[in-house]
Design an enzyme around this catalytic site. Structure first.
Site, PDB file in Angstrom:
ATOM      1  N   ASP A 233      -0.959   3.823   1.857  1.00  0.00           N
ATOM      2  CA  ASP A 233      -0.856   2.637   2.692  1.00  0.00           C
ATOM      3  C   ASP A 233       0.580   2.121   2.522  1.00  0.00           C
ATOM      4  O   ASP A 233       1.272   2.465   1.554  1.00  0.00           O
ATOM      5  CB  ASP A 233      -1.898   1.576   2.310  1.00  0.00           C
TER       6      ASP A 233
HETATM    7  C1  BGC Z   1      -2.274  -1.595   6.595  1.00  0.00           C
HETATM    8  C2  BGC Z   1      -2.610  -0.232   7.198  1.00  0.00           C
HETATM    9  C3  BGC Z   1      -1.621   0.083   8.274  1.00  0.00           C
HETATM   10  C4  BGC Z   1      -0.227   0.067   7.684  1.00  0.00           C
HETATM   11  C5  BGC Z   1       0.859   0.356   8.685  1.00  0.00           C
HETATM   12  C6  BGC Z   1      -0.835  -1.667   6.148  1.00  0.00           C
HETATM   13  O1  BGC Z   1      -0.496  -2.960   5.768  1.00  0.00           O
HETATM   14  O2  BGC Z   1      -3.123  -1.855   5.511  1.00  0.00           O
HETATM   15  O3  BGC Z   1      -3.916  -0.250   7.720  1.00  0.00           O
HETATM   16  O4  BGC Z   1      -1.927   1.331   8.841  1.00  0.00           O
HETATM   17  O5  BGC Z   1       0.043  -1.231   7.150  1.00  0.00           O
HETATM   18  O6  BGC Z   1       1.009  -0.707   9.552  1.00  0.00           O
END
Ligand code: BGC
Length: 745
Positions: A233
């Protein structure tokens, strides 16, 4: 022309530094390229219910504007359709938009389990049940990937709250992980092989998911045979060297030169095996190779067709909670008063990284007005205006309602209530909206409430005021027209709840263990999550898991279940007994009334959505296997089928069961290893140890017959303690001999 990209040849040419560089992004959304070796950078982007591709000049936090894309219903809405075929089609459409935008991977779906209705991100997740989340997650991954682009199954694992999500340790026992929090991921990985899996921010039992070898390697790779790439993530990696060793392949986004240098240094000093780095670099190259044909192809998508699909999906995912007196559908818009700012300013998606810039937006008010004239009063401000404003709006709503034949009140949660990054402040609707409903219902009892919210809201305080309630969740850009279709009977509601609607927050499973304290959240409710909790503890709820009405009615007949070993075949016949076409979600639950561990009262194991014309009948069949009867044995650390009675229940919700069949299933022997510390009860239950112990452990004659209390106490005592008491000829030596005999078989 598609570039030929030979992964092994490229990998063999790369320097150590170049391989290390491949294991992180080059910016917020791109992988790293290696120009010298002809390695291009590819783009990944959110996800999950629409494409959020930011233009090149976008902000560096990744939260600014994005190119127009279809905003499909959020997972909460899409999931409530329980429709594998429809969800696959939505996946295909998402895949087409991803490909048309030259993006390699759409970052979704999210299959985390809804542990509490207060999780700010529940709108992005499918269900409180792993079978529903896993089946629909599989459908969407298959659909998206059928277009030659990838998905990212997220957030692996135990990311069930937003509070402190970047640090908190989810303390979850193994059985609960295996039975509740991991199976949706397992199902999608095994059945659809997502191109990537995204590891969560949080720690799982003390170790960051990004550095969790058990999760990323032992479970994901060794047990489930995951073939794709593990991406972090965004910002979830704090030390790339242990992360690579644990099974992470790609750190996102770019994190500056330091982590690359640390990887190079670790390989040089021998603390990281270069083979581990090669595996990660190869997976990044594989991802690039498989996405190049889609990126290089010149594709487009049909904006209108996708909008229509979004409308169909929003209708299919709406849940008719109640419809007393058949108030819905409305015959026409004549005499209808629409109340509520949400009718004009729809709430159709949640906030955070999933936020899509829609290609267009249908409001319920416009969609209804396109059918016929009607009165409208906003009734309230979404943010809750100053008292004066609210009072005037409320008075206006009452005036409009008084003269109407029927009132349709659009209520819901204000946008800031539901977002990624923090949890919900309340379970109920804002007071200003409830006040409007009360005032309106006083002058006109024919009230239909249409709800827009991304996760369960409590309805208990006000539901008696509205004969009909339609839950539309966050239905995406075409939700407004979908609601008009449902209200006017163009379509019949066919969605069902994938999450229980509880009365009070105090009734919910995680209450008291959420959101945790001092960096730790303890999953104290164990396997009793969602309806597993409410049904097992017999807690009254507002609407049960699986509930949802239609404009028609369904009859269940011929429910049968037969076992062949641990394979169980279940059948039922469903008949549309009403006067309009509709679809029913048939649910199969399994109950294991007696077991050595606490088992939930019932667990969903299979479901099917059946569309039927009036008078039409269809037989449906389901096949369950050993896993559907098993629990995760906490001592043996594997799935076991404990023999005995099982009950198969077929129904329209977890509390509306229409047929049940009891079966005898032959399980496997469940005797654990016997040791001196095994209790007398455990010894006596063992086929070899039992007779041996009975023969050796003869109570001294002067003790007389043991009464019931004494016998029950002794049952719970370890054999070693009895031996230590030295009450009879039964001593440690005898016991050690018995242990050896049992071990020898
Ligand atoms: C989120 C993810 C997301 C990623 C990219 C993170 O903060 O938890 O679900 O895909 O950011 O935006």
């Amino acid at each position: 022309m598609t570039q030929v990209f030979d992964v092994e040849r490229v990998l063999a040419q790369l320097t150590l530094e170049e391989k290390a560089s491949l294991t992180s992004g080059s910016d917020f959304w791109h992988t790293q390229g290696v120009e010298r070796a002809g390695v291009p950078a590819v783009m990944v982007t959110d996800g999950p219910h629409g494409l959020r591709k930011q233009p090149e000049e976008a902000d560096h936090l990744g939260l600014g504007n994005s190119v127009p894309a279809t905003c499909f219903p959020t997972a909460a809405a899409l999931g409530s359709s329980w429709d594998v075929e429809l969800v696959t089609r939505v996946g295909e459409a998402l895949g087409r938009e991803t490909r048309a935008n030259d993006v390699a991977v759409l970052l979704g779906p999210g299959v985390n389990i809804k542990r509490t209705p207060l999780c700010g991100r529940n709108f992005e997740y499918v269900s409180e049940d792993p079978v529903v989340a896993g089946e629909l997650g599989t459908a969407i991954v298959r659909g998206i990937q059928s277009q030659g682009v990838g998905t990212s199954l997220k957030h692996f694992a135990a990311n069930n709250q937003e509070s402190d999500r970047m640090r908190v340790s989810a303390e979850v026992d193994e059985r609960t992980l295996r039975e509740v929090y991991l199976p949706a991921f397992e199902r999608v990985v095994k059945n659809a092989q997502p191109w990537t899996v995204m590891c969560a921010y949080n720690k799982v039992n003390g170790t960051y998911a990004s550095e969790n070898h058990w999760l990323l390697t032992e479970i994901l790779r060794d047990e489930w045979a995951f073939e794709g790439l593990v991406v972090s993530d965004w910002g979830a990696v704090h030390d790339r060297v242990p992360a690579l060793a644990a099974g992470l392949d790609l750190q996102m986004p770019a994190a500056g030169p330091r982590p690359d240098e640390e990887v190079v240094a670790a390989v040089r000093d021998g603390s990281l095996d270069e083979a581990v780095l090669d595996v990660a670099a190869r997976r990044v190259l594989d991802l690039i190779a498989r996405s190049l044909p889609g990126i290089e192809a010149d594709d487009s998508f049909d904006v209108d067709a996708h909008h229509e699909l979004a409308r169909e999906a929003a209708a299919a995912g709406s849940v008719l909670l109640k419809n007393d007196g058949g108030l819905l559908p409305l015959a026409s818009t004549e005499g209808v008063a629409v109340i509520g700012e949400f009718a004009r300013t729809p709430r159709y998606q949640g906030a955070g990284s999933s936020q899509v810039n829609p290609t267009r937006l249908d409001s319920p008010l416009d969609a209804l007005r396109a059918v016929g004239e009607l009165e409208f009063a906003p009734g309230f401000t979404i943010a809750g205006g100053p008292d004066g404003d609210d009072a005037a709006l409320l008075a206006g709503a009452v005036e409009v309602a008084r003269g109407a034949e029927t009132v349709v009140a659009f209520l819901g949660l204000p946008g800031p209530d539901e977002s990624e990054g923090y949890d919900r402040p309340r379970l109920g609707l804002p007071d200003n909206q409830v006040a409007v409903l009360r005032a309106v219902a006083e002058v006109n009892p024919r009230v239909v409430v249409v709800l827009a919210n991304g996760s369960a809201v409590s309805v208990t305080d006000w539901r008696d005021l509205a004969p009909a309630i339609l839950e539309t969740w966050l239905g995406g850009q075409a939700g407004g027209s979908a609601v008009a279709d449902l209200l006017l009977g163009v379509r019949s509601p066919s969605g069902k709840l994938t999450e229980t609607i509880p009365h009070r927050i105090e009734d919910t499973p995680a209450f008291g263990n959420f959101p945790g304290e001092a960096g730790v959240v303890r999953y104290g409710e164990g396997v009793l999550v969602g309806y597993r909790w409410y049904d097992t503890r017999a807690v009254d709820v507002a609407y049960a898991f699986g509930h949802g009405l239609s404009y028609t009615t369904f009859d269940y007949s011929d429910v049968t279940a037969t076992a062949d070993g641990t394979d169980v075949t279940v059948t039922a016949t469903i008949t549309n007994t009403g006067s309009v076409a509709g679809a029913e979600v048939v649910q199969v639950y399994v109950r294991d009334p007696e077991a050595a561990v606490l088992r939930p009262t019932r667990e969903l194991k299979a479901f099917a959505k059946v569309a039927l014309d009036p008078g039409e009948s269809r037989a449906v069949a389901f096949t369950l296997g050993a896993r559907d009867l098993s629990y995760w044995h906490p001592g043996l650390h594997r799935w076991v089928v404990e023999g005995g009675e099982f009950v198969v229940e077929v129904g329209a919700s977890s509390r509306d069961l229409r047929g049940s069949v009891s079966l005898e299933i032959e399980g496997e022997p469940l005797w654990g290893e016997l040791t001196p510390m095994s209790t007398i009860e455990e010894w006596l239950a063992h086929p070899v140890g039992g007779p041996l112990l009975s023969a050796a452990l003869v109570p001294p004659a002067d003790l007389g017959p043991l009464d019931e209390t004494m016998q029950a106490m002794i049952q719970q005592m370890p054999a070693k303690v009895i031996a230590d008491f030295g009450l009879s000829g039964f001593d440690r030596e005898t016991l050690d001999t018995l242990v050896a005999k049992v071990a020898a078989g």
